[in-house]
Design a protein around this motif. Sequence first.
Motif, mmCIF file in Angstrom:
data_model
loop_
_atom_site.group_PDB
_atom_site.id
_atom_site.type_symbol
_atom_site.label_atom_id
_atom_site.label_comp_id
_atom_site.label_asym_id
_atom_site.label_seq_id
_atom_site.Cartn_x
_atom_site.Cartn_y
_atom_site.Cartn_z
ATOM 1 N N LEU A 146 0.846 -1.193 0.000
ATOM 2 C CA LEU A 146 0.000 0.000 0.000
ATOM 3 C C LEU A 146 0.884 1.246 0.000
ATOM 4 O O LEU A 146 1.884 1.289 -0.698
ATOM 5 N N SER A 147 0.520 2.242 0.789
ATOM 6 C CA SER A 147 1.317 3.445 0.939
ATOM 7 C C SER A 147 1.631 3.662 2.404
ATOM 8 O O SER A 147 0.925 3.167 3.288
ATOM 9 N N ASP A 148 2.689 4.428 2.642
ATOM 10 C CA ASP A 148 3.090 4.806 4.004
ATOM 11 C C ASP A 148 2.955 6.327 4.120
ATOM 12 O O ASP A 148 3.942 7.074 4.026
ATOM 13 N N PRO A 149 1.753 6.854 4.296
ATOM 14 C CA PRO A 149 1.538 8.302 4.174
ATOM 15 C C PRO A 149 1.936 9.096 5.423
ATOM 16 O O PRO A 149 1.884 8.601 6.557
ATOM 17 N N TYR A 150 2.322 10.325 5.169
ATOM 18 C CA TYR A 150 2.473 11.344 6.207
ATOM 19 C C TYR A 150 2.185 12.698 5.572
ATOM 20 O O TYR A 150 2.173 12.840 4.340
ATOM 21 N N VAL A 151 1.954 13.734 6.394
ATOM 22 C CA VAL A 151 1.521 15.044 5.919
ATOM 23 C C VAL A 151 2.552 16.099 6.315
ATOM 24 O O VAL A 151 3.082 16.078 7.438
ATOM 25 N N LYS A 152 2.815 17.030 5.381
ATOM 26 C CA LYS A 152 3.677 18.179 5.643
ATOM 27 C C LYS A 152 2.844 19.449 5.515
ATOM 28 O O LYS A 152 2.081 19.616 4.552
ATOM 29 N N LEU A 153 2.996 20.349 6.486
ATOM 30 C CA LEU A 153 2.240 21.595 6.536
ATOM 31 C C LEU A 153 3.198 22.778 6.520
ATOM 32 O O LEU A 153 4.213 22.771 7.223
ATOM 33 N N SER A 154 2.871 23.779 5.739
ATOM 34 C CA SER A 154 3.687 24.996 5.705
ATOM 35 C C SER A 154 2.826 26.153 5.227
ATOM 36 O O SER A 154 1.780 25.954 4.592
ATOM 37 N N LEU A 155 3.269 27.355 5.552
ATOM 38 C CA LEU A 155 2.590 28.574 5.108
ATOM 39 C C LEU A 155 3.388 29.218 3.988
ATOM 40 O O LEU A 155 4.622 29.183 3.984
ATOM 41 N N SER A 156 2.697 29.802 3.045
ATOM 42 C CA SER A 156 3.372 30.512 1.967
ATOM 43 C C SER A 156 4.083 31.751 2.511
ATOM 44 O O SER A 156 3.752 32.257 3.592
ATOM 45 N N GLU A 157 5.088 32.206 1.772
ATOM 46 C CA GLU A 157 5.884 33.386 2.132
ATOM 47 C C GLU A 157 6.685 33.177 3.420
ATOM 48 O O GLU A 157 7.030 34.128 4.109
ATOM 49 N N GLU A 158 6.943 31.916 3.770
ATOM 50 C CA GLU A 158 7.745 31.595 4.952
ATOM 51 C C GLU A 158 8.863 30.640 4.566
ATOM 52 O O GLU A 158 8.701 29.802 3.667
ATOM 53 N N ARG A 159 9.993 30.774 5.256
ATOM 54 C CA ARG A 159 11.129 29.898 5.015
ATOM 55 C C ARG A 159 11.385 28.941 6.180
ATOM 56 O O ARG A 159 12.398 28.266 6.224
ATOM 57 N N LEU A 160 10.457 28.882 7.118
ATOM 58 C CA LEU A 160 10.618 27.976 8.251
ATOM 59 C C LEU A 160 10.390 26.534 7.817
ATOM 60 O O LEU A 160 9.665 26.272 6.849
ATOM 61 N N PRO A 161 11.005 25.565 8.508
ATOM 62 C CA PRO A 161 10.792 24.159 8.159
ATOM 63 C C PRO A 161 9.318 23.771 8.283
ATOM 64 O O PRO A 161 8.594 24.270 9.146
ATOM 65 N N ALA A 162 8.874 22.869 7.393
ATOM 66 C CA ALA A 162 7.487 22.430 7.405
ATOM 67 C C ALA A 162 7.217 21.537 8.609
ATOM 68 O O ALA A 162 8.104 20.845 9.116
ATOM 69 N N LYS A 163 5.975 21.560 9.082
ATOM 70 C CA LYS A 163 5.540 20.669 10.155
ATOM 71 C C LYS A 163 5.193 19.304 9.544
ATOM 72 O O LYS A 163 4.634 19.233 8.447
ATOM 73 N N LYS A 164 5.506 18.224 10.275
ATOM 74 C CA LYS A 164 5.281 16.875 9.758
ATOM 75 C C LYS A 164 4.485 16.043 10.757
ATOM 76 O O LYS A 164 4.707 16.129 11.969
#
Length: 467
Positions: free
Chosen positions: A281-299
Amino acid sequence: MGFLSTILGILGFGIGLPFGILVGFYFFVYSKPKDVENPVVRPLHEMDTTSLQEILHEIPLWVKSPDYDRVDWLNQFLLDMWPYLDKAICKTIRIMARPIFAEYIGKYQIESIDFSNLSLGTLPPIIQGMKAYNTEERELVMEPAMKWAGNPNITLVLKILSLSITVQLVDLQVFVAPRITLKHLVPTFPCFSSMVVSLMEKPHVDFGLKVLGGDIMSIPGLYRFVQETIKKQVSSLYHWPQTLEIPILDASIVAVGKPVGLLHVKVIRAIRLLKMDLIGLSDPYVKLSLSEERLPAKKTTVKKRNLNPEWNENFRLIVKKPQTQVLNINVYDWDKVGAHDRIGSQVVPLKLLTPHEPKEFTLDLLKSTFTGDSHHKKPRGQIVVELTYDHFKEDSDDSRGHIERDGKKENRIDRASGNESPRGAGLLLVTVYGADDVEGGGAHNNPYVFILFRGEKKKSKVSLLTF
């Protein structure tokens, strides 16, 4: 006859004592030593241990501490530019002093106050070393160690009742270790919007003050009193964590990215995700980030072999422009070897949210968020998220870190415990600059910092090979 002798003796003692003190003080203040010998200069290799320890405090910091860099080029620049900096600084001092002097004219019988001489001399400050810090913010932090043993010529003339009184500042010495922060780096010259200055140590200020030609700092006890008063007053205003912020760019000219709120994101579940692996199957996870930002994405965490995963994980992101920023949601398939495959993406404009009201979204995942992409029509599953935007309150007496209760200051954070929290959203910014004398069990350390605040733990970057 005996009574008359007694009277004359008392009068002689009463007149002679103050006269003798006055004459002695006059010679003490105005006399100068006649026999002044030139100092003996010896190279370092000829000095013994005791002599070296006596001059240890004069050694530049870049020699004693590897954290400080040598800045001979900057000292040469100051030396060449000092004649012009002297005139520019003195001109600024005159302009700033005029309204201050004007407040005292007419008071205490003062008719006029003005500088008869104003020059910082020919000797510029010397920077003995400079330390710079790397931060995740848009700022530049540096700590220069400065010493200035100058020869200024500053004479102030006060005219009181048609009598001119001259006050002269001589033999000025200033030793200071400031922290200078150039904040909010922006693409508008000079590329930073403000400069924040604070003192990391109490300053050392030494000077002579002559009134009508006499050095009043020679009065016993006055010198130490003035020294301690200056240190106490300057430290109370600018000793870290107190700061002096100097605005450089007008806020109307350049928009500075200032946090205005927090976005709370709850990743609930995904539905019927696209199968990405050939076997399994798949091994999913989600990455979250805001536009106009250079901070690392949340996982989120990785859900192994699952096309309908449930996370129920919460995240917080800092918002600076709620009207233009969008939340980027990317779902990936974790692979042990090679790059992780992106299952699908979606975006949510923050302007769709009502402050302080949670809103749940069920979003169709797309191969690409560009509407012109013809390959995004294949079903890739759905993602369910709950979003809440909390807007910060404006600074006011009610929203600061301390509150007044029964005449006493009380820390609002200290009062909050358990599930209690201050009204509205808030943001705590912590910058880890460095550490000294870190103990370790091996030949070297790879230190990092854990910060724990209300059950949330954050880890700094690891500093490798720190001796």
